[in-house]
Write an enzyme that holds these catalytic residues in place. Structure first.
Site, PDB file in Angstrom:
ATOM      1  N   CYS A 165      48.983  43.317  43.314  1.00 46.48           N
ATOM      2  CA  CYS A 165      48.443  42.004  42.954  1.00 46.48           C
ATOM      3  C   CYS A 165      49.522  40.938  43.111  1.00 46.48           C
ATOM      4  O   CYS A 165      50.625  41.085  42.567  1.00 46.48           O
ATOM      5  CB  CYS A 165      47.947  42.060  41.511  1.00 46.48           C
ATOM      6  SG  CYS A 165      47.672  40.460  40.744  1.00 46.48           S
ATOM      7  N   GLU A 166      49.213  39.897  43.850  1.00 43.61           N
ATOM      8  CA  GLU A 166      50.212  38.851  44.072  1.00 43.61           C
ATOM      9  C   GLU A 166      50.432  37.969  42.846  1.00 43.61           C
ATOM     10  O   GLU A 166      51.418  37.248  42.779  1.00 43.61           O
ATOM     11  CB  GLU A 166      49.844  37.986  45.279  1.00 43.61           C
ATOM     12  CG  GLU A 166      48.657  37.085  45.090  1.00 43.61           C
ATOM     13  CD  GLU A 166      48.357  36.258  46.340  1.00 43.61           C
ATOM     14  OE1 GLU A 166      47.894  35.126  46.165  1.00 43.61           O
ATOM     15  OE2 GLU A 166      48.574  36.726  47.460  1.00 43.61           O
TER      16      GLU A 166
ATOM     17  N   HIS B 228      50.655  39.091  39.528  1.00 38.02           N
ATOM     18  CA  HIS B 228      51.511  39.719  38.513  1.00 38.02           C
ATOM     19  C   HIS B 228      52.426  40.789  39.098  1.00 38.02           C
ATOM     20  O   HIS B 228      53.203  41.397  38.370  1.00 38.02           O
ATOM     21  CB  HIS B 228      50.646  40.350  37.407  1.00 38.02           C
ATOM     22  CG  HIS B 228      49.752  39.369  36.751  1.00 38.02           C
ATOM     23  ND1 HIS B 228      48.418  39.226  37.087  1.00 38.02           N
ATOM     24  CD2 HIS B 228      49.995  38.433  35.795  1.00 38.02           C
ATOM     25  CE1 HIS B 228      47.879  38.263  36.364  1.00 38.02           C
ATOM     26  NE2 HIS B 228      48.808  37.763  35.572  1.00 38.02           N
TER      27      HIS B 228
ATOM     28  N   GLN C   7      42.267  41.071  45.903  1.00 36.53           N
ATOM     29  CA  GLN C   7      41.263  41.976  46.463  1.00 36.53           C
ATOM     30  C   GLN C   7      40.282  41.254  47.377  1.00 36.53           C
ATOM     31  O   GLN C   7      39.849  41.787  48.396  1.00 36.53           O
ATOM     32  CB  GLN C   7      40.531  42.694  45.328  1.00 36.53           C
ATOM     33  CG  GLN C   7      39.544  43.748  45.814  1.00 36.53           C
ATOM     34  CD  GLN C   7      38.951  44.552  44.678  1.00 36.53           C
ATOM     35  OE1 GLN C   7      39.606  44.778  43.655  1.00 36.53           O
ATOM     36  NE2 GLN C   7      37.719  44.985  44.842  1.00 36.53           N
TER      37      GLN C   7
ATOM     38  N   HIS D 206      42.523  47.153  38.427  1.00 38.22           N
ATOM     39  CA  HIS D 206      43.695  46.291  38.487  1.00 38.22           C
ATOM     40  C   HIS D 206      44.562  46.471  37.248  1.00 38.22           C
ATOM     41  O   HIS D 206      44.109  46.227  36.130  1.00 38.22           O
ATOM     42  CB  HIS D 206      43.255  44.824  38.610  1.00 38.22           C
ATOM     43  CG  HIS D 206      42.638  44.512  39.933  1.00 38.22           C
ATOM     44  ND1 HIS D 206      43.271  43.730  40.871  1.00 38.22           N
ATOM     45  CD2 HIS D 206      41.468  44.899  40.488  1.00 38.22           C
ATOM     46  CE1 HIS D 206      42.503  43.626  41.954  1.00 38.22           C
ATOM     47  NE2 HIS D 206      41.404  44.332  41.745  1.00 38.22           N
TER      48      HIS D 206
ATOM     49  N   CYS E  40      46.835  44.665  36.181  1.00 38.45           N
ATOM     50  CA  CYS E  40      47.038  43.418  35.445  1.00 38.45           C
ATOM     51  C   CYS E  40      45.936  43.199  34.408  1.00 38.45           C
ATOM     52  O   CYS E  40      46.143  42.474  33.432  1.00 38.45           O
ATOM     53  CB  CYS E  40      47.141  42.228  36.402  1.00 38.45           C
ATOM     54  SG  CYS E  40      45.750  42.043  37.528  1.00 38.45           S
TER      55      CYS E  40
END
Length: 195
Positions: A87-88, A90, A128, A156, A158
Site C-alpha cells: 500500500c502506497e 502506509h 488496489q 489490507h 493497513c
C-alpha cells in the site's frame, strides 16, 4: 524537491536506504546497534528493493515476449493468482488473489505471462484500484483482445493492523474492457467462474 531515479539495486542505494532505516529505528526509541537490530536496516533495505522491483519491468514486453497466432475466441481465465503488494499510503502489505480473463482476437500469450504481469504491477507502491486497471490495460494493449476482465480480492494490513483494525475486511475491485463491458452474459460467465 525533485527526485531522480537511481539504480536502486546498487550497493550504494542499499546502504543509503539502510542508513535511513537506522535513523527511523532511533527515532522510534530503539538502539539500532543492539544485537537483534544490527543487520535489520540492510535487511529492510533489500526487502523494500524486492517489494518494488516491478518498477523495472514492462508488462507489455512480458506479454509480447510470448505471443502466438491462434484463432481461439473463447474465454481464457487464469484465476486465484497469488498477489502480494504494498500500500502506497502506509507502506504495509496487501495480500490476495487476482483473477484475469481475456477473449483472444487472433493472438494468445503464454499463461505464465499473465501471472508475471500481475506480479510486475503488484511489486510497486500501489493502491488496489490502480493495480486492477493497470493489469487490464496492459493485457488490452499487448494483445488487442476482444475484451479483458480483472478482479482482485485482497486484505489490507493497513486496515487490519492499524486504524479501524478490521481483520476480516476484504476489498474487491474489478476492471473490464471490450466484450466484458458490452455483453452482460460474458461478464456474468466470468464472475460465475471465479466464485
Amino acid at each position: 524537491m525533485s527526485y531522480k531515479r537511481v539504480d536502486k539495486y546498487s550497493e550504494q542505494a542499499t546502504e543509503q536506504i539502510a542508513e535511513h532505516i537506522r535513523e527511523i529505528l532511533a527515532l522510534l526509541g530503539e538502539d539500532p546497534e543492539r544485537e537483534g537490530l544490527v543487520k535489520t536496516p540492510e535487511r529492510v533495505a533489500k526487502s523494500l528493493q524486492f517489494l518494488t522491483k516491478g518498477y523495472d519491468e514492462d508488462g507489455v514486453q512480458i506479454i509480447q515476449s510470448a505471443v502466438f497466432d491462434e484463432q481461439y475466441q473463447q474465454m481464457v481465465l487464469i484465476k486465484d493468482i497469488d498477489l502480494y503488494s504494498t500500500c502506497e499510503h502506509h507502506m504495509l502489505p496487501f495480500i490476495g488473489k487476482c483473477h484475469v480473463a481475456y477473449i483472444p482476437n487472433g493472438k494468445i500469450t503464454g499463461l505464465s505471462k499473465i501471472a508475471r504481469v500481475v506480479e510486475t504491477y503488484a511489486r510497486r507502491l500501489q493502491v488496489q484500484e490502480r493495480l486492477t486497471v493497470q493489469i487490464r490495460d496492459c493485457i488490452q494493449e499487448a494483445l488487442q483482445p476482444l475484451g479483458v476482465a480483472v478482479v482482485i480480492e485482497a486484505s489490507h494490513s493497513c486496515m487490519v493492523l492499524r486504524g479501524v483494525e478490521k481483520a476480516n475486511a476484504l476489498t474487491t475491485t474489478s476492471a473490464f474492457s471490450g466484450i466484458f463491458l458490452s455483453d452482460a452474459r460474458t461478464r456474468n460467465e466470468f464472475l460465475n467462474l471465479i466464485k
